[in-house]
Design a protein around this motif. Structure first.
Motif, PDB file in Angstrom:
ATOM      1  N   HIS A  98      -8.039   8.628  73.188  1.00 54.80           N
ATOM      2  CA  HIS A  98      -8.584   9.947  72.847  1.00 54.80           C
ATOM      3  C   HIS A  98      -7.943  11.023  73.714  1.00 54.80           C
ATOM      4  CE1 HIS A  98     -11.210   9.271  76.357  1.00 54.80           C
ATOM      5  NE2 HIS A  98     -11.480   8.097  75.814  1.00 54.80           N
ATOM      6  N   MET A  99      -6.636  10.905  73.917  1.00 60.31           N
ATOM      7  CA  MET A  99      -5.925  11.883  74.727  1.00 60.31           C
ATOM      8  C   MET A  99      -5.677  13.192  73.972  1.00 60.31           C
ATOM      9  SD  MET A  99      -5.793  10.428  77.601  1.00 60.31           S
ATOM     10  CE  MET A  99      -4.631  11.367  78.566  1.00 60.31           C
ATOM     11  N   THR A 100      -5.614  13.115  72.644  1.00 61.98           N
ATOM     12  CA  THR A 100      -5.458  14.323  71.831  1.00 61.98           C
ATOM     13  C   THR A 100      -6.679  14.459  70.933  1.00 61.98           C
ATOM     14  OG1 THR A 100      -4.402  13.224  69.944  1.00 61.98           O
ATOM     15  CG2 THR A 100      -2.944  13.935  71.758  1.00 61.98           C
ATOM     16  N   SER A 101      -6.863  15.642  70.367  1.00 58.50           N
ATOM     17  CA  SER A 101      -8.025  15.848  69.493  1.00 58.50           C
ATOM     18  C   SER A 101      -7.937  14.965  68.253  1.00 58.50           C
ATOM     19  CB  SER A 101      -8.171  17.324  69.114  1.00 58.50           C
ATOM     20  OG  SER A 101      -7.012  17.768  68.437  1.00 58.50           O
ATOM     21  N   GLY A 102      -6.742  14.718  67.765  1.00 55.47           N
ATOM     22  CA  GLY A 102      -6.569  13.837  66.612  1.00 55.47           C
ATOM     23  C   GLY A 102      -6.948  12.404  66.932  1.00 55.47           C
ATOM     24  N   GLU A 103      -6.487  11.913  68.075  1.00 58.12           N
ATOM     25  CA  GLU A 103      -6.843  10.560  68.507  1.00 58.12           C
ATOM     26  C   GLU A 103      -8.349  10.444  68.728  1.00 58.12           C
ATOM     27  OE1 GLU A 103      -2.867   9.186  71.031  1.00 58.12           O
ATOM     28  OE2 GLU A 103      -4.525  10.148  72.080  1.00 58.12           O
ATOM     29  N   GLU A 104      -8.923  11.486  69.337  1.00 52.51           N
ATOM     30  CA  GLU A 104     -10.360  11.474  69.612  1.00 52.51           C
ATOM     31  C   GLU A 104     -11.165  11.423  68.315  1.00 52.51           C
ATOM     32  OE1 GLU A 104     -13.695  13.745  72.307  1.00 52.51           O
ATOM     33  OE2 GLU A 104     -11.828  14.797  71.888  1.00 52.51           O
ATOM     34  N   ALA A 105     -10.726  12.169  67.309  1.00 49.80           N
ATOM     35  CA  ALA A 105     -11.431  12.168  66.023  1.00 49.80           C
ATOM     36  C   ALA A 105     -11.389  10.781  65.381  1.00 49.80           C
ATOM     37  CB  ALA A 105     -10.823  13.215  65.087  1.00 49.80           C
ATOM     38  N   VAL A 106     -10.243  10.144  65.421  1.00 50.67           N
ATOM     39  CA  VAL A 106     -10.098   8.807  64.845  1.00 50.67           C
ATOM     40  C   VAL A 106     -10.975   7.801  65.593  1.00 50.67           C
ATOM     41  CG1 VAL A 106      -8.476   6.872  64.562  1.00 50.67           C
ATOM     42  CG2 VAL A 106      -7.791   9.186  63.895  1.00 50.67           C
ATOM     43  N   MET A 107     -10.922   7.855  66.922  1.00 56.26           N
ATOM     44  CA  MET A 107     -11.681   6.901  67.731  1.00 56.26           C
ATOM     45  C   MET A 107     -13.186   7.117  67.570  1.00 56.26           C
ATOM     46  SD  MET A 107     -11.017   5.926  71.683  1.00 56.26           S
ATOM     47  CE  MET A 107     -11.876   4.588  72.487  1.00 56.26           C
ATOM     48  N   THR A 108     -13.627   8.360  67.578  1.00 58.16           N
ATOM     49  CA  THR A 108     -15.047   8.667  67.422  1.00 58.16           C
ATOM     50  C   THR A 108     -15.558   8.195  66.068  1.00 58.16           C
ATOM     51  OG1 THR A 108     -14.895  10.548  68.911  1.00 58.16           O
ATOM     52  CG2 THR A 108     -16.758  10.538  67.394  1.00 58.16           C
ATOM     53  N   LYS A 109     -14.801   8.454  65.028  1.00 60.78           N
ATOM     54  CA  LYS A 109     -15.188   8.015  63.683  1.00 60.78           C
ATOM     55  C   LYS A 109     -15.294   6.490  63.633  1.00 60.78           C
ATOM     56  CE  LYS A 109     -13.883   8.403  58.833  1.00 60.78           C
ATOM     57  NZ  LYS A 109     -12.920   8.944  57.872  1.00 60.78           N
ATOM     58  N   LYS A 110     -14.340   5.801  64.229  1.00 59.15           N
ATOM     59  CA  LYS A 110     -14.342   4.339  64.251  1.00 59.15           C
ATOM     60  C   LYS A 110     -15.553   3.814  65.015  1.00 59.15           C
ATOM     61  CE  LYS A 110     -11.593   1.826  63.077  1.00 59.15           C
ATOM     62  NZ  LYS A 110     -11.512   1.128  61.788  1.00 59.15           N
ATOM     63  N   GLN A 111     -15.845   4.396  66.186  1.00 57.79           N
ATOM     64  CA  GLN A 111     -17.000   3.964  66.988  1.00 57.79           C
ATOM     65  C   GLN A 111     -18.295   4.106  66.211  1.00 57.79           C
ATOM     66  OE1 GLN A 111     -15.597   5.185  71.463  1.00 57.79           O
ATOM     67  NE2 GLN A 111     -16.668   6.683  70.313  1.00 57.79           N
ATOM     68  N   GLU A 112     -18.513   5.261  65.633  1.00 61.22           N
ATOM     69  CA  GLU A 112     -19.760   5.514  64.909  1.00 61.22           C
ATOM     70  C   GLU A 112     -19.879   4.610  63.692  1.00 61.22           C
ATOM     71  OE1 GLU A 112     -22.363   7.116  65.992  1.00 61.22           O
ATOM     72  OE2 GLU A 112     -21.277   7.722  67.782  1.00 61.22           O
ATOM     73  N   ALA A 113     -18.784   4.398  62.970  1.00 61.05           N
ATOM     74  CA  ALA A 113     -18.826   3.524  61.795  1.00 61.05           C
ATOM     75  C   ALA A 113     -19.167   2.089  62.190  1.00 61.05           C
ATOM     76  CB  ALA A 113     -17.488   3.568  61.061  1.00 61.05           C
ATOM     77  N   LEU A 114     -18.563   1.606  63.274  1.00 62.78           N
ATOM     78  CA  LEU A 114     -18.846   0.243  63.719  1.00 62.78           C
ATOM     79  C   LEU A 114     -20.279   0.100  64.206  1.00 62.78           C
ATOM     80  CD1 LEU A 114     -15.479  -0.602  65.506  1.00 62.78           C
ATOM     81  CD2 LEU A 114     -16.365  -1.664  63.414  1.00 62.78           C
ATOM     82  N   LEU A 115     -20.779   1.087  64.951  1.00 63.71           N
ATOM     83  CA  LEU A 115     -22.175   1.038  65.396  1.00 63.71           C
ATOM     84  C   LEU A 115     -23.130   1.043  64.204  1.00 63.71           C
ATOM     85  CD1 LEU A 115     -22.151   3.439  68.478  1.00 63.71           C
ATOM     86  CD2 LEU A 115     -22.466   0.963  68.514  1.00 63.71           C
ATOM     87  N   GLN A 116     -22.850   1.886  63.239  1.00 64.15           N
ATOM     88  CA  GLN A 116     -23.710   1.954  62.055  1.00 64.15           C
ATOM     89  C   GLN A 116     -23.632   0.657  61.244  1.00 64.15           C
ATOM     90  OE1 GLN A 116     -25.955   4.250  61.199  1.00 64.15           O
ATOM     91  NE2 GLN A 116     -25.480   5.357  63.075  1.00 64.15           N
ATOM     92  N   SER A 117     -22.468   0.028  61.208  1.00 66.52           N
ATOM     93  CA  SER A 117     -22.306  -1.201  60.416  1.00 66.52           C
ATOM     94  C   SER A 117     -23.183  -2.337  60.918  1.00 66.52           C
ATOM     95  CB  SER A 117     -20.830  -1.631  60.393  1.00 66.52           C
ATOM     96  OG  SER A 117     -20.452  -2.241  61.618  1.00 66.52           O
ATOM     97  N   VAL A 118     -23.575  -2.268  62.182  1.00 66.18           N
ATOM     98  CA  VAL A 118     -24.446  -3.312  62.745  1.00 66.18           C
ATOM     99  C   VAL A 118     -25.815  -2.734  63.127  1.00 66.18           C
ATOM    100  CG1 VAL A 118     -22.586  -4.841  63.473  1.00 66.18           C
ATOM    101  CG2 VAL A 118     -23.386  -3.064  65.039  1.00 66.18           C
ATOM    102  N   ASN A 119     -26.144  -1.587  62.522  1.00 64.80           N
ATOM    103  CA  ASN A 119     -27.449  -0.942  62.718  1.00 64.80           C
ATOM    104  C   ASN A 119     -27.748  -0.595  64.169  1.00 64.80           C
ATOM    105  OD1 ASN A 119     -28.134  -0.979  59.955  1.00 64.80           O
ATOM    106  ND2 ASN A 119     -28.678  -3.130  60.143  1.00 64.80           N
TER     107      ASN A 119
END
Length: 165
Positions: free
Chosen positions: A136-157
Motif C-alpha cells: 500500500h505504498m501508493t494510493s492505487g496499491e492501497e485501494a487494491v489491498m483494502t478492497k481485497k482485505q474487506e472482501a476476504l473478511l466479509q467472505s468468512v463473516n
C-alpha cells in the motif's frame, strides 16, 4: 493453512474466538493463492513490536502489525511460482512471519468501534497479504489491498456484524 501461533505477551488473552477468526480469514487468503501455505504468527505487545520495528526497519516506535515475507514477490503470487526458489514445509509454501501487537489491536478496536476479534483478524490478514506480495505504498496499491482485505473478511463473516463480540 498451517499457522504456527506464538504468544509472547501476557496483557491480552488470545481467545479461541480470536484464533478461529484469524484462521478463517487466512484460509480465505490461502484459497486465493491456490496452493497450501503456512506462516508463523507472533502475538506481542507494544514494546515487543517496537523492538522488531527498530531492529528490522530502523523505526523506533510501536506499530500494529509487521510482516516478514519469505520472498520478494509481486501481488498475485501464483503468477511467479516458477520464477522463485520457494521454501516448502511439509508440502506447504512457507510465506513468512507476522507479528501483531495485541496491545495496539485492542486500542484500535476501541478506536474504530469494533471487536478485538475483528481487529486481530484484520491485522493478521493485512500481514498475510503483505506476505503474498500486496502493498500500500501508493494510493492505487492501497485501494487494491483494502478492497481485497474487506472482501476476504466479509467472505468468512468477519465484518461489522462481529462488533460487540
Amino acid at each position: 493453512m498451517t499457522i504456527t501461533f506464538s504468544d509472547e505477551q501476557n496483557q491480552i488473552e488470545v481467545t479461541d474466538k480470536i484464533s478461529a477468526a484469524i484462521r478463517a480469514a487466512l484460509e480465505a487468503a490461502q484459497a486465493e493463492l491456490g496452493v497450501p501455505a503456512c506462516l508463523n504468527l507472533l502475538f506481542t505487545d507494544n514494546e515487543g513490536i517496537r523492538e522488531l520495528n527498530r531492529e528490522f526497519r530502523n523505526i523506533d516506535r510501536a506499530t500494529d502489525v509487521l510482516s516478514f515475507p519469505a520472498y520478494e514477490l509481486p501481488a498475485l503470487l501464483t503468477e511467479c511460482f516458477d520464477e522463485i526458489e520457494a521454501e516448502y514445509v511439509e508440502g506447504e509454501l512457507f510465506l513468512g512471519d507476522i507479528a501483531i501487537s495485541m496491545e495496539r489491536a485492542q486500542a484500535q478496536a476501541a478506536e474504530y468501534g469494533h471487536s478485538l476479534i475483528r481487529e486481530a483478524a484484520f491485522l493478521a490478514l493485512h500481514g498475510t497479504l503483505h506476505l503474498m506480495g500486496y502493498d500500500h505504498m501508493t494510493s492505487g496499491e492501497e485501494a487494491v489491498m483494502t478492497k481485497k482485505q474487506e472482501a476476504l473478511l466479509q467472505s468468512v463473516n468477519i465484518g461489522r456484524e462481529m462488533d460487540g463480540i
